[in-house]
Design an enzyme around this catalytic site. Structure first.
Site, PDB file in Angstrom:
ATOM      1  N   SER A 103      -1.445   3.027  10.609  1.00 23.82           N
ATOM      2  CA  SER A 103      -2.040   2.027  11.304  1.00 23.82           C
ATOM      3  C   SER A 103      -1.289   0.908  11.378  1.00 23.82           C
ATOM      4  O   SER A 103      -0.551   0.803  10.793  1.00 23.82           O
ATOM      5  CB  SER A 103      -3.202   1.625  10.336  1.00 23.82           C
ATOM      6  N   ASN A 109     -15.479   5.826  -2.701  1.00 24.25           N
ATOM      7  CA  ASN A 109     -17.016   5.047  -2.488  1.00 24.25           C
ATOM      8  C   ASN A 109     -17.745   5.117  -1.419  1.00 24.25           C
ATOM      9  O   ASN A 109     -19.154   4.789  -1.698  1.00 24.25           O
ATOM     10  CB  ASN A 109     -15.844   2.607  -2.192  1.00 24.25           C
ATOM     11  N   ARG A 110     -17.166   5.567  -0.026  1.00 23.40           N
ATOM     12  CA  ARG A 110     -18.103   5.664   1.161  1.00 23.40           C
ATOM     13  C   ARG A 110     -18.536   7.664  -0.097  1.00 23.40           C
ATOM     14  O   ARG A 110     -20.495   7.320   0.670  1.00 23.40           O
ATOM     15  CB  ARG A 110     -17.445   6.208   1.898  1.00 23.40           C
ATOM     16  N   LYS A 161       1.675  -4.494   6.574  1.00 25.85           N
ATOM     17  CA  LYS A 161       2.267  -4.297   5.025  1.00 25.85           C
ATOM     18  C   LYS A 161       3.519  -3.708   5.040  1.00 25.85           C
ATOM     19  O   LYS A 161       4.398  -4.419   4.106  1.00 25.85           O
ATOM     20  CB  LYS A 161       1.558  -3.253   4.124  1.00 25.85           C
ATOM     21  N   TYR A 177      -2.019  -2.262  10.812  1.00 21.77           N
ATOM     22  CA  TYR A 177      -2.584  -2.310   9.173  1.00 21.77           C
ATOM     23  C   TYR A 177      -1.447  -1.777   8.427  1.00 21.77           C
ATOM     24  O   TYR A 177      -0.750  -3.097   7.099  1.00 21.77           O
ATOM     25  CB  TYR A 177      -4.036  -2.149   8.617  1.00 21.77           C
ATOM     26  N   HIS A 178      -1.179  -0.964   8.389  1.00 17.96           N
ATOM     27  CA  HIS A 178       0.105  -0.656   7.245  1.00 17.96           C
ATOM     28  C   HIS A 178       0.876  -0.674   7.420  1.00 17.96           C
ATOM     29  O   HIS A 178       2.050  -1.373   7.296  1.00 17.96           O
ATOM     30  CB  HIS A 178      -0.342   1.031   6.854  1.00 17.96           C
ATOM     31  N   THR A 212       0.484  -1.430  -0.010  1.00 16.27           N
ATOM     32  CA  THR A 212       0.170   0.052   0.134  1.00 16.27           C
ATOM     33  C   THR A 212       0.904   1.141   0.158  1.00 16.27           C
ATOM     34  O   THR A 212       1.577   1.008   0.388  1.00 16.27           O
ATOM     35  CB  THR A 212      -0.998   0.229   1.107  1.00 16.27           C
TER      36      THR A 212
HETATM   37  N1  USQ Z   1     -11.438   9.481   4.807  1.00 11.37           N
HETATM   38  C1  USQ Z   1     -12.328  10.937   4.741  1.00 11.37           C
HETATM   39  N2  USQ Z   1     -13.315  10.809   5.291  1.00 11.37           N
HETATM   40  C2  USQ Z   1     -13.684   9.485   5.111  1.00 11.37           C
HETATM   41  C3  USQ Z   1     -13.453   8.619   4.832  1.00 11.37           C
HETATM   42  C4  USQ Z   1     -11.932   8.528   4.359  1.00 11.37           C
HETATM   43  O1  USQ Z   1     -11.846  11.974   5.024  1.00 11.37           O
HETATM   44  O2  USQ Z   1     -15.334   9.334   5.073  1.00 11.37           O
HETATM   45  C5  USQ Z   1      -9.663   9.939   4.498  1.00 11.37           C
HETATM   46  C6  USQ Z   1      -9.087   9.945   5.717  1.00 11.37           C
HETATM   47  O3  USQ Z   1      -9.102  10.188   6.672  1.00 11.37           O
HETATM   48  C7  USQ Z   1      -7.733   9.404   4.521  1.00 11.37           C
HETATM   49  C8  USQ Z   1      -8.266   9.415   3.468  1.00 11.37           C
HETATM   50  O4  USQ Z   1      -9.702   9.547   3.322  1.00 11.37           O
HETATM   51  O5  USQ Z   1      -6.768  10.110   4.568  1.00 11.37           O
HETATM   52  C9  USQ Z   1      -8.230   7.907   2.733  1.00 11.37           C
HETATM   53  O6  USQ Z   1      -8.879   6.778   3.987  1.00 11.37           O
HETATM   54  P1  USQ Z   1      -9.432   5.268   3.086  1.00 11.37           P
HETATM   55  O7  USQ Z   1      -9.770   4.903   4.045  1.00 11.37           O
HETATM   56  O8  USQ Z   1     -10.602   5.333   1.871  1.00 11.37           O
HETATM   57  O9  USQ Z   1      -8.431   4.589   3.038  1.00 11.37           O
HETATM   58  P2  USQ Z   1      -6.487   4.403   3.798  1.00 11.37           P
HETATM   59  O10 USQ Z   1      -7.439   3.462   5.280  1.00 11.37           O
HETATM   60  O11 USQ Z   1      -6.411   4.622   3.658  1.00 11.37           O
HETATM   61  O12 USQ Z   1      -7.209   2.319   3.371  1.00 11.37           O
HETATM   62  C10 USQ Z   1      -7.304   2.641   2.455  1.00 11.37           C
HETATM   63  C11 USQ Z   1      -7.734   0.537   1.790  1.00 11.37           C
HETATM   64  C12 USQ Z   1      -5.778   0.250   1.972  1.00 11.37           C
HETATM   65  C13 USQ Z   1      -5.005   0.750   1.908  1.00 11.37           C
HETATM   66  C14 USQ Z   1      -5.219   2.073   1.262  1.00 11.37           C
HETATM   67  C15 USQ Z   1      -4.355   2.511  -0.026  1.00 11.37           C
HETATM   68  O13 USQ Z   1      -8.629   0.065   2.694  1.00 11.37           O
HETATM   69  O14 USQ Z   1      -6.403  -1.338   2.067  1.00 11.37           O
HETATM   70  O15 USQ Z   1      -3.926   0.363   1.587  1.00 11.37           O
HETATM   71  O16 USQ Z   1      -6.786   1.976   0.806  1.00 11.37           O
HETATM   72  S1  USQ Z   1      -3.330   4.475   0.806  1.00 11.37           S
HETATM   73  O17 USQ Z   1      -4.558   5.022   1.621  1.00 11.37           O
HETATM   74  O18 USQ Z   1      -2.593   4.817  -0.118  1.00 11.37           O
HETATM   75  O19 USQ Z   1      -2.560   3.441   1.700  1.00 11.37           O
END
Ligand code: USQ
Length: 420
Positions: free
Chosen positions: A179, A240-241, A185, A181-182, A144
């Site tokens: 996190s 998606n959310r 990875k 989780y991260h 990731t």
């Molecule tokens: N966020 C919001 N509002 C929301 C949901 C999320 O502002 O309702 C923000 C979070 O604070 C974060 C960002 O959006 O800054 C991304 O959050 P996310 O929940 O979409 O993604 P993340 O937790 O980072 O994890 C997701 C996947 C994970 C993958 C990662 C790639 O669930 O499996 O490893 O994206 S990355 O983010 O590049 O590490």
């Protein structure tokens, strides 16, 4: 090529099985179907209905002519991994068989331990099986972009040249995961890098950004081929959310002022990139790293885009920031400039802009708005990085000063009134 997909029932795995079968690969897969129960545990369900694994496999056979061998089981069980490798003799292994959620890993001690043990054990089992039973096989492991964190310098693809006290070396770029989780990875990446060094394995570690989108080309109209799409706080990714929120006219929920910047990639591009990596394997002994995303955006830009596209479909969703449950690790407005050249050098061409992808997603989601409304309590997060579980507050009119308040209360009330 004979390709084994670990985690074939998930958002990416199910899409990838179809994509690779259509490209003429001989595909097999395994999955313990945990994603289905994790999402249920978060009080939610896939916004797009998905078929049972048996009906999925049946649909794949009818639509592509491929009978895909599938093992319903847990890859932490080395006996199962050993059996799969002996029976299928994979030439490549795509490892998507991990728990992919940062919030899920932050719930409590049990969840933290589960995510780390699950992810590390599965990866180790695949590494040992490749070493002992399929030494030439190429391991493609989903890492990731989050492994790098958000350092105040540019991010290379895995490695960088360092000069320190007059000496030079090429070294892994520091990881600062946000996190548990991260971090799982990161540990997986280190273990794979080491296995390549000592056993001469070949591996591609894919630092993927946040994936979004509801379909890939070829999924067509057979509902049994559709992949899942989650919107709960733990398994729904941010675009998606926001899209699920928009179809029920629930206020979109940027965390804090939305200045977090991340790399994003549409689901269909993720398939394109994974097949490019698969079909252009590294040399024996090589451990290579790809940064896999199309573009970077701030959360605020994305909320604006989803809101605007939704309006063109007559959907009037507000945008209302909530307190950031990840405040301890996320900053508003930070440097974020990762390299992402290697996949483009192999031929990756980003397919669409975010707005077109979101439009398609909203159209796909509209028939299922009742399913989302039914589970709307899963939309607001309550898992905080400080370990205390509590529903987040809206930041309200006095929240981040540079926001235009868009009426969260009205939007939420409207949905409450409409939901069954
Ligand atoms: N966020 C919001 N509002 C929301 C949901 C999320 O502002 O309702 C923000 C979070 O604070 C974060 C960002 O959006 O800054 C991304 O959050 P996310 O929940 O979409 O993604 P993340 O937790 O980072 O994890 C997701 C996947 C994970 C993958 C990662 C790639 O669930 O499996 O490893 O994206 S990355 O983010 O590049 O590490």
């Amino acid at each position: 090529m004979r390709v084994f997909i670990a985690g074939m029932d998930g958002y990416l795995g199910w899409s990838l099985a179809q994509h690779l079968a259509r490209r003429g690969h001989e595909v097999a897969g395994a999955d313990a179907l945990y994603r289905r129960s994790w999402v249920e545990e978060m009080g939610s369900a896939s916004a797009i209905p998905i078929a049972t694994i048996d009906r999925r496999l049946e649909a794949l056979r009818e639509n592509t002519g491929n009978a895909i061998p599938f093992w319903n089981g847990d890859l932490r069980d080395y006996g199962l991994v050993d059996r799969i490798f002996r029976e299928f003799e994979p030439e490549a292994v795509i490892h998507l068989g991990e728990c992919p959620s940062a919030p899920y890993s932050m719930i409590d001690r049990e969840h933290t331990m589960f995510v780390q043990m699950n992810n590390l054990t599965t990866t180790f089992n695949l590494l040992f099986a490749i070493r002992d039973l399929a030494p030439g096989a190429h391991l493609m492991k989903l890492g990731t972009m989050g492994e790098y964190g958000t350092p105040n310098v540019d991010i290379p693809e895995g490695f960088f040249d360092v000069e320190y006290r007059g000496r030079k070396d090429r070294m892994p770029f520091p990881r600062q995961a946000p996190s548990w989780y991260h971090w799982s990875k990161v540990h997986g990446s280190n273990n794979i890098m080491f296995a390549c060094k000592i056993w001469g394995l070949r591996a591609t570690d894919v630092m993927q950004g946040v994936v979004f989108g509801s379909r890939i080309d070829g999924m067509g109209e057979d509902w049994r081929l559709r992949t899942r799409l989650d919107f709960d706080q733990a398994f729904g990714t941010v675009i998606n959310r926001f899209s699920c929120q928009a179809v029920i006219e629930h206020a979109l929920t940027p965390y804090g002022a939305g200045g977090q910047r991340r790399g994003f990639i549409p689901l269909r591009d993720s398939m394109q990139c994974l097949s490019l990596g698969l079909e252009n394997p590294p040399e024996a002994g090589e451990y290579r790293v790809f940064n896999q995303f199309a573009e970077t955006y701030s959360i605020r830009e994305l909320a604006d885009t989803v809101q605007k596209v939704a309006l063109t479909l007559g959907l009037n969703a507000g945008v209302a920031p909530v307190e950031n449950p990840r405040a301890a690790v996320e900053r508003h407005g930070h440097h974020f400039a990762p390299d992402h050249d290697r996949l483009r050098e192999l031929g990756y061409q980003p397919s669409r802009d975010v707005a077109s992808e979101v439009r398609e997603m909203l159209e796909d989601l509209l028939p299922h708005r009742d399913r989302i409304a039914k589970h709307q309590s899963a939309l607001l997060p309550d898992v905080h990085w400080d370990g205390r579980r509590r529903r987040v507050d809206y930041l309200g009119k006095d929240g981040p000063s540079d926001w235009t308040w868009a009426g969260a209360d009205e939007a939420v009330l409207k949905v409450d009134a409409a939901s069954p």
